[in-house]
Design a protein around this motif. Structure first.
Motif, PDB file in Angstrom:
ATOM      1  N   LYS A 189       4.460  11.897  23.371  1.00 21.51           N
ATOM      2  CA  LYS A 189       4.640  10.502  23.775  1.00 21.51           C
ATOM      3  C   LYS A 189       3.857   9.584  22.833  1.00 21.51           C
ATOM      4  CE  LYS A 189       3.502   7.463  27.595  1.00 21.51           C
ATOM      5  NZ  LYS A 189       2.769   7.398  28.863  1.00 21.51           N
ATOM      6  N   GLY A 190       4.532   8.561  22.330  1.00 20.08           N
ATOM      7  CA  GLY A 190       3.878   7.549  21.501  1.00 20.08           C
ATOM      8  C   GLY A 190       3.728   7.930  20.033  1.00 20.08           C
ATOM      9  N   VAL A 191       4.104   9.146  19.665  1.00 23.40           N
ATOM     10  CA  VAL A 191       3.965   9.575  18.268  1.00 23.40           C
ATOM     11  C   VAL A 191       5.335   9.534  17.595  1.00 23.40           C
ATOM     12  CG1 VAL A 191       3.265  11.437  16.722  1.00 23.40           C
ATOM     13  CG2 VAL A 191       2.017  11.053  18.850  1.00 23.40           C
ATOM     14  N   PRO A 192       5.464   8.694  16.555  1.00 20.26           N
ATOM     15  CA  PRO A 192       6.765   8.551  15.916  1.00 20.26           C
ATOM     16  C   PRO A 192       7.165   9.804  15.142  1.00 20.26           C
ATOM     17  CG  PRO A 192       5.165   6.961  15.027  1.00 20.26           C
ATOM     18  CD  PRO A 192       4.422   7.876  15.928  1.00 20.26           C
ATOM     19  N   VAL A 193       8.444  10.119  15.178  1.00 15.54           N
ATOM     20  CA  VAL A 193       8.982  11.196  14.352  1.00 15.54           C
ATOM     21  C   VAL A 193      10.290  10.704  13.744  1.00 15.54           C
ATOM     22  CG1 VAL A 193       8.017  13.098  15.691  1.00 15.54           C
ATOM     23  CG2 VAL A 193      10.296  12.229  16.235  1.00 15.54           C
ATOM     24  N   VAL A 194      10.659  11.337  12.647  1.00 16.96           N
ATOM     25  CA  VAL A 194      11.952  11.064  12.038  1.00 16.96           C
ATOM     26  C   VAL A 194      12.777  12.341  12.123  1.00 16.96           C
ATOM     27  CG1 VAL A 194      13.163  10.462   9.918  1.00 16.96           C
ATOM     28  CG2 VAL A 194      10.980   9.350  10.479  1.00 16.96           C
ATOM     29  N   LEU A 195      13.920  12.243  12.768  1.00 19.45           N
ATOM     30  CA  LEU A 195      14.838  13.375  12.791  1.00 19.45           C
ATOM     31  C   LEU A 195      15.762  13.248  11.595  1.00 19.45           C
ATOM     32  CD1 LEU A 195      15.901  13.428  16.570  1.00 19.45           C
ATOM     33  CD2 LEU A 195      13.922  14.497  15.479  1.00 19.45           C
ATOM     34  N   GLU A 196      15.894  14.324  10.829  1.00 16.59           N
ATOM     35  CA  GLU A 196      16.851  14.362   9.728  1.00 16.59           C
ATOM     36  C   GLU A 196      17.937  15.345  10.123  1.00 16.59           C
ATOM     37  OE1 GLU A 196      14.112  13.189   5.853  1.00 16.59           O
ATOM     38  OE2 GLU A 196      14.916  15.227   6.021  1.00 16.59           O
ATOM     39  N   ILE A 197      19.124  14.797  10.334  1.00 17.49           N
ATOM     40  CA  ILE A 197      20.206  15.611  10.886  1.00 17.49           C
ATOM     41  C   ILE A 197      21.335  15.705   9.871  1.00 17.49           C
ATOM     42  CG2 ILE A 197      21.644  15.981  12.931  1.00 17.49           C
ATOM     43  CD1 ILE A 197      20.077  13.602  14.211  1.00 17.49           C
ATOM     44  N   THR A 198      21.824  16.900   9.675  1.00 17.34           N
ATOM     45  CA  THR A 198      22.983  17.054   8.813  1.00 17.34           C
ATOM     46  C   THR A 198      23.985  17.981   9.489  1.00 17.34           C
ATOM     47  OG1 THR A 198      23.716  17.485   6.554  1.00 17.34           O
ATOM     48  CG2 THR A 198      22.103  19.010   7.482  1.00 17.34           C
ATOM     49  N   SER A 199      25.234  17.877   9.069  1.00 21.24           N
ATOM     50  CA  SER A 199      26.273  18.713   9.648  1.00 21.24           C
ATOM     51  C   SER A 199      26.624  19.839   8.686  1.00 21.24           C
ATOM     52  CB  SER A 199      27.525  17.883   9.936  1.00 21.24           C
ATOM     53  OG  SER A 199      28.595  18.764  10.264  1.00 21.24           O
ATOM     54  N   LEU A 200      26.852  21.022   9.242  1.00 15.28           N
ATOM     55  CA  LEU A 200      27.238  22.167   8.412  1.00 15.28           C
ATOM     56  C   LEU A 200      28.747  22.327   8.329  1.00 15.28           C
ATOM     57  CD1 LEU A 200      24.585  24.767   9.662  1.00 15.28           C
ATOM     58  CD2 LEU A 200      24.456  23.220   7.704  1.00 15.28           C
ATOM     59  N   ASP A 201      29.492  21.546   9.110  1.00 16.50           N
ATOM     60  CA  ASP A 201      30.944  21.724   9.037  1.00 16.50           C
ATOM     61  C   ASP A 201      31.722  20.397   9.035  1.00 16.50           C
ATOM     62  OD1 ASP A 201      30.466  21.218  11.757  1.00 16.50           O
ATOM     63  OD2 ASP A 201      30.922  23.271  12.378  1.00 16.50           O
ATOM     64  N   ARG A 202      31.707  19.679  10.106  1.00 16.95           N
ATOM     65  CA  ARG A 202      32.557  18.491  10.217  1.00 16.95           C
ATOM     66  C   ARG A 202      31.760  17.339  10.829  1.00 16.95           C
ATOM     67  NH1 ARG A 202      36.704  17.497  14.051  1.00 16.95           N
ATOM     68  NH2 ARG A 202      35.372  15.689  14.414  1.00 16.95           N
ATOM     69  N   ASP A 203      32.436  16.236  11.070  1.00 15.33           N
ATOM     70  CA  ASP A 203      31.771  15.090  11.680  1.00 15.33           C
ATOM     71  C   ASP A 203      31.336  15.413  13.110  1.00 15.33           C
ATOM     72  OD1 ASP A 203      32.461  13.854   9.363  1.00 15.33           O
ATOM     73  OD2 ASP A 203      33.571  12.204  10.290  1.00 15.33           O
ATOM     74  N   HIS A 204      30.106  15.066  13.404  1.00 15.45           N
ATOM     75  CA  HIS A 204      29.594  15.162  14.767  1.00 15.45           C
ATOM     76  C   HIS A 204      28.870  13.859  15.075  1.00 15.45           C
ATOM     77  CE1 HIS A 204      30.468  19.451  15.304  1.00 15.45           C
ATOM     78  NE2 HIS A 204      29.991  19.670  14.083  1.00 15.45           N
ATOM     79  N   GLY A 205      28.365  13.787  16.285  1.00 12.88           N
ATOM     80  CA  GLY A 205      27.539  12.656  16.666  1.00 12.88           C
ATOM     81  C   GLY A 205      26.211  13.169  17.200  1.00 12.88           C
ATOM     82  N   PHE A 206      25.281  12.235  17.372  1.00 13.93           N
ATOM     83  CA  PHE A 206      23.987  12.577  17.969  1.00 13.93           C
ATOM     84  C   PHE A 206      23.607  11.439  18.886  1.00 13.93           C
ATOM     85  CE2 PHE A 206      19.340  12.601  18.123  1.00 13.93           C
ATOM     86  CZ  PHE A 206      19.084  13.932  18.422  1.00 13.93           C
ATOM     87  N   LYS A 207      23.587  11.725  20.175  1.00 14.00           N
ATOM     88  CA  LYS A 207      23.352  10.649  21.134  1.00 14.00           C
ATOM     89  C   LYS A 207      22.304  11.074  22.154  1.00 14.00           C
ATOM     90  CE  LYS A 207      25.796   7.483  24.154  1.00 14.00           C
ATOM     91  NZ  LYS A 207      27.100   7.074  24.674  1.00 14.00           N
ATOM     92  N   VAL A 208      21.292  10.220  22.313  1.00 12.99           N
ATOM     93  CA  VAL A 208      20.276  10.437  23.349  1.00 12.99           C
ATOM     94  C   VAL A 208      20.254   9.173  24.207  1.00 12.99           C
ATOM     95  CG1 VAL A 208      17.949  11.324  23.789  1.00 12.99           C
ATOM     96  CG2 VAL A 208      18.921  11.505  21.480  1.00 12.99           C
ATOM     97  N   PRO A 209      21.101   9.117  25.211  1.00 16.10           N
ATOM     98  CA  PRO A 209      21.256   7.858  25.952  1.00 16.10           C
ATOM     99  C   PRO A 209      19.948   7.324  26.509  1.00 16.10           C
ATOM    100  CG  PRO A 209      22.893   9.492  26.635  1.00 16.10           C
ATOM    101  CD  PRO A 209      21.930  10.187  25.722  1.00 16.10           C
ATOM    102  N   GLU A 210      19.110   8.217  27.028  1.00 16.15           N
ATOM    103  CA  GLU A 210      17.889   7.745  27.696  1.00 16.15           C
ATOM    104  C   GLU A 210      16.855   7.188  26.727  1.00 16.15           C
ATOM    105  OE1 GLU A 210      17.163  10.581  31.422  1.00 16.15           O
ATOM    106  OE2 GLU A 210      17.977  11.575  29.661  1.00 16.15           O
TER     107      GLU A 210
END
Ligand code: CU
Length: 125
Positions: free
Chosen positions: A56-77
């Motif tokens: 909590k309170g500690v910033p992070v950077v997620l680096e996301i890549t796809s291995l096949d096709r288009d995807h999404g990344f959603k964290v609604p909360e």
């Protein structure tokens, strides 16, 4: 060109500080500018890793890549949503403001297992 006044600079720095979450950075163990980077891969129909533990309170950077096709990344909360494409790195900065378990999932239809393409961000104190 007119030089900006000290007051202008102070105000600008203040705004940047609020926008960039410097207060959070100041409490993190890592020095400023060295935010933790967590790499994720997406493929039909899973994320690796599919569970990420953050503080909590500690910033992070997620680096996301796809291995096949288009995807999404959603964290609604956590108010996060991004496209994830093969050959590209999607960077998502998160400063979790509360503890708990928050589901992330793919929101770009990618095939018959799409509904199960999900994981969890666990935020601890
Ligand atoms: Cu999908």
């Amino acid at each position: 060109m007119k030089r900006p006044s000290v007051a202008t600079i102070v105000i600008l720095l203040g705004l940047l500080g609020v926008a960039g979450g410097w207060r959070h950075l100041a409490t993190a163990k890592s020095p400023a500018g060295a935010e933790q980077v967590i790499r994720l891969t997406a493929k039909k129909f899973e994320y690796t890793p599919n569970e990420i533990t953050l503080k909590k309170g500690v910033p992070v950077v997620l680096e996301i890549t796809s291995l096949d096709r288009d995807h999404g990344f959603k964290v609604p909360e956590l108010g996060v949503r991004a496209d994830v494409k093969p050959g590209e790195t999607t960077r998502v900065r998160i400063v979790p403001d509360r503890t708990g378990r928050f589901e992330f999932r793919c929101d770009v239809f990618c095939g018959s297992g799409h509904e199960d393409m999900a994981g969890e961000i666990v935020v601890v104190e």
